[in-house]
Design a protein around this motif. Structure first.
Motif, PDB file in Angstrom:
ATOM      1  N   PHE A   1       6.190  39.539  60.558  1.00 33.35           N
ATOM      2  CA  PHE A   1       6.328  38.161  61.030  1.00 33.35           C
ATOM      3  C   PHE A   1       7.405  37.396  60.265  1.00 33.35           C
ATOM      4  O   PHE A   1       8.315  36.818  60.868  1.00 33.35           O
ATOM      5  N   LEU A   2       7.307  37.341  58.952  1.00 34.15           N
ATOM      6  CA  LEU A   2       8.238  36.525  58.168  1.00 34.15           C
ATOM      7  C   LEU A   2       9.664  37.048  58.232  1.00 34.15           C
ATOM      8  O   LEU A   2      10.608  36.236  58.352  1.00 34.15           O
ATOM      9  N   PRO A   3       9.905  38.364  58.196  1.00 37.42           N
ATOM     10  CA  PRO A   3      11.285  38.829  58.390  1.00 37.42           C
ATOM     11  C   PRO A   3      11.867  38.409  59.734  1.00 37.42           C
ATOM     12  O   PRO A   3      13.068  38.139  59.840  1.00 37.42           O
ATOM     13  N   ASN A   4      11.025  38.339  60.764  1.00 37.50           N
ATOM     14  CA  ASN A   4      11.521  37.912  62.072  1.00 37.50           C
ATOM     15  C   ASN A   4      11.926  36.443  62.068  1.00 37.50           C
ATOM     16  O   ASN A   4      12.873  36.048  62.761  1.00 37.50           O
ATOM     17  N   VAL A   5      11.214  35.613  61.279  1.00 38.33           N
ATOM     18  CA  VAL A   5      11.620  34.209  61.145  1.00 38.33           C
ATOM     19  C   VAL A   5      13.032  34.125  60.587  1.00 38.33           C
ATOM     20  O   VAL A   5      13.863  33.333  61.047  1.00 38.33           O
ATOM     21  N   SER A   6      13.337  34.956  59.609  1.00 37.09           N
ATOM     22  CA  SER A   6      14.680  34.965  59.030  1.00 37.09           C
ATOM     23  C   SER A   6      15.718  35.414  60.050  1.00 37.09           C
ATOM     24  O   SER A   6      16.830  34.878  60.094  1.00 37.09           O
ATOM     25  N   THR A   7      15.365  36.387  60.883  1.00 41.53           N
ATOM     26  CA  THR A   7      16.280  36.840  61.940  1.00 41.53           C
ATOM     27  C   THR A   7      16.553  35.715  62.932  1.00 41.53           C
ATOM     28  O   THR A   7      17.707  35.480  63.339  1.00 41.53           O
ATOM     29  N   LEU A   8      15.495  35.032  63.330  1.00 44.21           N
ATOM     30  CA  LEU A   8      15.648  33.914  64.267  1.00 44.21           C
ATOM     31  C   LEU A   8      16.465  32.793  63.644  1.00 44.21           C
ATOM     32  O   LEU A   8      17.289  32.153  64.317  1.00 44.21           O
ATOM     33  N   SER A   9      16.257  32.542  62.364  1.00 40.56           N
ATOM     34  CA  SER A   9      17.019  31.518  61.668  1.00 40.56           C
ATOM     35  C   SER A   9      18.506  31.818  61.711  1.00 40.56           C
ATOM     36  O   SER A   9      19.328  30.927  61.956  1.00 40.56           O
ATOM     37  N   HIS A  10      18.863  33.077  61.491  1.00 36.96           N
ATOM     38  CA  HIS A  10      20.276  33.463  61.531  1.00 36.96           C
ATOM     39  C   HIS A  10      20.874  33.186  62.903  1.00 36.96           C
ATOM     40  O   HIS A  10      22.013  32.710  63.011  1.00 36.96           O
ATOM     41  N   ALA A  11      20.105  33.477  63.961  1.00 35.44           N
ATOM     42  CA  ALA A  11      20.596  33.240  65.317  1.00 35.44           C
ATOM     43  C   ALA A  11      20.875  31.758  65.559  1.00 35.44           C
ATOM     44  O   ALA A  11      21.906  31.392  66.134  1.00 35.44           O
ATOM     45  N   LEU A  12      19.961  30.890  65.113  1.00 34.25           N
ATOM     46  CA  LEU A  12      20.151  29.451  65.303  1.00 34.25           C
ATOM     47  C   LEU A  12      21.244  28.913  64.391  1.00 34.25           C
ATOM     48  O   LEU A  12      22.114  28.137  64.822  1.00 34.25           O
ATOM     49  N   LEU A  13      21.225  29.336  63.140  1.00 34.93           N
ATOM     50  CA  LEU A  13      22.187  28.826  62.173  1.00 34.93           C
ATOM     51  C   LEU A  13      23.617  29.206  62.560  1.00 34.93           C
ATOM     52  O   LEU A  13      24.551  28.408  62.389  1.00 34.93           O
ATOM     53  N   SER A  14      23.801  30.400  63.102  1.00 34.01           N
ATOM     54  CA  SER A  14      25.149  30.824  63.483  1.00 34.01           C
ATOM     55  C   SER A  14      25.716  29.948  64.595  1.00 34.01           C
ATOM     56  O   SER A  14      26.936  29.745  64.655  1.00 34.01           O
ATOM     57  N   ARG A  15      24.843  29.428  65.440  1.00 35.12           N
ATOM     58  CA  ARG A  15      25.310  28.504  66.480  1.00 35.12           C
ATOM     59  C   ARG A  15      25.620  27.125  65.906  1.00 35.12           C
ATOM     60  O   ARG A  15      26.606  26.486  66.278  1.00 35.12           O
ATOM     61  N   LEU A  16      24.759  26.657  65.010  1.00 39.45           N
ATOM     62  CA  LEU A  16      24.948  25.313  64.449  1.00 39.45           C
ATOM     63  C   LEU A  16      26.167  25.243  63.533  1.00 39.45           C
ATOM     64  O   LEU A  16      26.842  24.205  63.465  1.00 39.45           O
ATOM     65  N   GLN A  17      26.463  26.327  62.834  1.00 38.19           N
ATOM     66  CA  GLN A  17      27.566  26.306  61.870  1.00 38.19           C
ATOM     67  C   GLN A  17      28.929  26.097  62.525  1.00 38.19           C
ATOM     68  O   GLN A  17      29.867  25.636  61.869  1.00 38.19           O
ATOM     69  N   ALA A  18      29.047  26.425  63.803  1.00 31.08           N
ATOM     70  CA  ALA A  18      30.328  26.261  64.491  1.00 31.08           C
ATOM     71  C   ALA A  18      30.606  24.825  64.908  1.00 31.08           C
ATOM     72  O   ALA A  18      31.753  24.468  65.196  1.00 31.08           O
ATOM     73  N   LEU A  19      29.576  23.993  64.913  1.00 33.17           N
ATOM     74  CA  LEU A  19      29.702  22.674  65.551  1.00 33.17           C
ATOM     75  C   LEU A  19      30.490  21.632  64.749  1.00 33.17           C
ATOM     76  O   LEU A  19      31.207  20.823  65.350  1.00 33.17           O
TER      77      LEU A  19
END
Length: 488
Positions: free
Chosen positions: A385-403
């Motif tokens: 469960f917790l490793p998947n949270v980190s994976t999901l975080s990377h997906a969201l963060l990679s989108r936000l970092q471009a903005l």
């Protein structure tokens, strides 16, 4: 694979102009989706039926929230629906509460079963689920790290091996909410000060000060509010509880003068949620721990919003070295996935000074809420469960970092936070509020917080496809807002 959005040219300063295309992990080019330029969920003209219901409710309800004019009626996973049948992608997560999403089948089954067995019996009698939840909280903290325990350790670093035989090293008190958990922690800090500062066998009553930090948020009751240094929350209810001291987050030098021999406790959020997703640095937390030890003060971490898996570790501080850990930890929001429950986790040295009758609760630790919480926590600490949270975080963060580079007239800096507690700062409050409304009108629920910040705290079971949709909607909203700012 996501479809390609149509290409547009953004009205940006010359040095920032480029062609904007749909996001692609294979392309490093900064881009913005234009798939959601048109509003589909307008709430400026609600139906007569909704208006009538809201007017009826308003006639009997105290107005303490500014709500848009629609009524939610059901939810599933990361979506909610209103009475008109419109679906919203919920990236507010009940304000970081619905860790397992809406209408989770496991939660439903446990809730229904326990409701048919025992809902409430008062704290005058034992019930099996409060004890089982306390055991799970303590063991999970030991296994995954926190409260002086390194991950997978058998005892806290500062533990007396002989004492460990007779005790788990940690104790739990259950409350009904995060605010009540913080109130209890503040009371325990005051009792600690009186117990450790004695003159001729009697409390000296001088070690009573509690230090808390600007932009923090600890609750709305008088004690917790006194620790919440935000004028908009405090001013209407002054004077507050005395002997609270304000300090600045991450100001290490100031700790020497703010935390003194008069200090009984220090309360801090490792990541300030309501304050704008502002993270306490590792060196600051280490210095805070050291200074508390020097003056004999308790260190309290409020992880009500940032704890229980939201950062990708069980506790926000759990991934840090043990010399950054607290004496007391407060939690609530996601513990039972929306069923009201809070808890105080404390070291034995704190528990040992709290006596029968010092604190209590009517509803806290009831069998219904603690059984649900036991189920929720059991799932949060599953190995995947917790490793998947980190994976999901990377997906969201990679989108936000471009903005920020794409929308420099709107966004003031890079995203902040860890895991699935992230914030995107804007140049002013109006822009953040406008983005929130534009997103809602396109079927995505977002939160604002702190100074001009959009907050992302979705369910921890959010999917990568839902993250992609949220980011597409956000980018489309920024395209619309950018045109509004330029008067196009």
């Amino acid at each position: 694979m996501l479809h390609l959005a149509k290409r547009i040219r953004l009205s940006l300063p010359v040095q920032h102009r480029h062609w904007a295309v749909q996001y692609s992990t294979a392309s490093p080019v900064v881009k913005a989706s234009t798939a959601y330029l048109s509003a589909t969920h307008l709430d400026d003209a609600p139906s007569p039926a909704v208006l009538a219901r809201l007017a009826k409710y308003d006639s009997v309800s105290l107005a303490t929230y500014a709500r848009p004019p629609f009524i939610l009626t059901r939810g599933k996973a990361c979506s909610v629906w209103d009475t008109d049948g419109r679906e919203y992608l919920d990236f507010s997560g009940g304000i970081a509460v619905n860790a397992l999403g809406h209408s989770d089948e496991g939660v439903q089954a446990v809730l229904a079963d326990q409701a048919g067995l025992l809902v409430h019996n008062s704290n005058l009698w034992h019930n099996e689920w409060a004890g089982e939840l306390a055991l799970l909280l303590v063991q999970s903290t030991k296994d995954l790290g926190g409260m002086g325990f390194a991950a997978q350790s058998a005892a806290p670093v500062d533990a007396d091996p002989a004492a460990a035989v007779a005790s788990s090293g940690l104790k739990v008190f259950f409350s009904n909410s995060g605010t009540e958990a913080n109130e209890g922690a503040l009371k325990f800090a005051r009792k600690w000060g009186k117990s450790t500062d004695m003159v001729n066998g009697e409390p000296n009553n001088a070690k009573v000060e509690i230090v808390s930090f600007k932009d923090g948020f600890h609750g709305r009751s008088m004690g917790a509010l006194s620790a919440t240094w935000q004028v908009k929350y405090q001013a209407p209810f002054a004077p507050l509880v005395p002997d609270f001291v304000q300090a600045d987050l991450n100001d290490i030098e100031a700790l020497q003068t703010k935390i003194t021999e008069k200090t009984c406790g220090v309360i801090v959020e490792p990541i300030q949620g309501e304050g704008g997703i502002l993270e306490a640095s590792e060196p600051f937390l280490r210095a805070l721990r050291k200074r508390c030890d020097e003056v004999g003060a308790l260190l309290i971490f409020d992880e009500i919003q940032c704890g229980l898996g939201r950062t990708g570790s069980l506790w926000a501080h759990g991934s840090l070295p043990v010399d950054c850990h607290p004496d007391i930890l407060t939690m609530a929001k996601p513990l039972a996935n929306g069923v009201p429950v809070g808890a105080i986790l404390m070291k034995d040295k704190v528990a040992n000074i709290i006596k029968i009758g010092d604190h209590g609760t009517t509803f806290g630790g009831g069998p219904l809420q603690t059984r649900v919480a036991h189920h929720v926590l059991s799932r949060l600490v599953e190995p995947s469960f917790l490793p998947n949270v980190s994976t999901l975080s990377h997906a969201l963060l990679s989108r936000l970092q471009a903005l920020p580079s794409l929308f420099p007239r709107l966004i003031s800096g890079p995203p902040r936070g860890r895991g699935l507690i992230l914030g995107l700062p804007f140049l002013n409050d109006h822009l953040a509020a406008r983005v929130q409304k534009l997103a809602r009108e396109r079927g995505v629920l977002l939160l604002t917080c702190g100074k001009a910040t959009i907050r992302f705290v979705p369910s921890l079971t959010v999917t990568e496809a839902e993250i992609a949709k949220c980011a597409d909607v956000l980018e489309s909203c920024l395209v619309v807002l950018n045109s509004e700012v330029e008067g196009i």
